[in-house]
Design a protein around this motif. Sequence first.
Motif, PDB file in Angstrom:
ATOM      1  N   PRO A  48     -58.206 -19.327 128.719  1.00  0.00           N
ATOM      2  CA  PRO A  48     -57.946 -18.579 129.949  1.00  0.00           C
ATOM      3  C   PRO A  48     -57.797 -19.471 131.186  1.00  0.00           C
ATOM      4  O   PRO A  48     -57.096 -19.098 132.125  1.00  0.00           O
ATOM      5  CB  PRO A  48     -59.162 -17.666 130.103  1.00  0.00           C
ATOM      6  CG  PRO A  48     -59.722 -17.542 128.734  1.00  0.00           C
ATOM      7  CD  PRO A  48     -59.442 -18.864 128.078  1.00  0.00           C
TER       8      PRO A  48
ATOM      9  N   GLY B 212     -52.930 -16.154 127.193  1.00  0.00           N
ATOM     10  CA  GLY B 212     -53.504 -14.951 126.603  1.00  0.00           C
ATOM     11  C   GLY B 212     -53.685 -15.147 125.109  1.00  0.00           C
ATOM     12  O   GLY B 212     -52.874 -15.796 124.457  1.00  0.00           O
TER      13      GLY B 212
ATOM     14  N   ASN C  62     -54.268 -19.996 131.697  1.00  0.00           N
ATOM     15  CA  ASN C  62     -53.489 -18.748 131.726  1.00  0.00           C
ATOM     16  C   ASN C  62     -52.802 -18.461 130.395  1.00  0.00           C
ATOM     17  O   ASN C  62     -51.668 -17.984 130.367  1.00  0.00           O
ATOM     18  CB  ASN C  62     -52.461 -18.762 132.871  1.00  0.00           C
ATOM     19  CG  ASN C  62     -53.136 -18.820 134.222  1.00  0.00           C
ATOM     20  OD1 ASN C  62     -54.146 -18.147 134.444  1.00  0.00           O
ATOM     21  ND2 ASN C  62     -52.614 -19.625 135.118  1.00  0.00           N
TER      22      ASN C  62
END
Length: 136
Positions: free
Chosen positions: A56, A61, A59
Amino acid sequence: MSQTPLSSDPKQYIKDEYPLSDITARIIAVAKEVHHTLGPGFEEVFYQRAMALELPTQNLGFEREVWIDVHYKGQNLGRKRVDFVIEGVMVEIKAKVAIEEVDFVQALSYLKASGFKVGLLLNFGSKTLEIRRLAN
């Protein structure tokens, strides 16, 4: 979560000949960070947990421990778990002295069964992180 600097630049792992290379490069950079920080010698689950904490921050997922259906001639044979699906890339984690051919064949079979087009086999158990890119 905000981005934290990685010890290696993801751009160095981009290989234009590989599909989803921009994503796999970021995953590899995260794996390198985890390997650099933890080092070899732990069980797979510790590397999985560290990856889940680090992804995370970049960024990315992901889903952890994803069940995939295994089919044979159109018939569902059952389900198998893969370690991660990260931005459409299947990722299998090992913590062994070295990747063996059986690990590569198994990961490639999971990739084919899952229907994903791209996968990574990451081995955290060796002195340096071992990386195998997989394509279906």
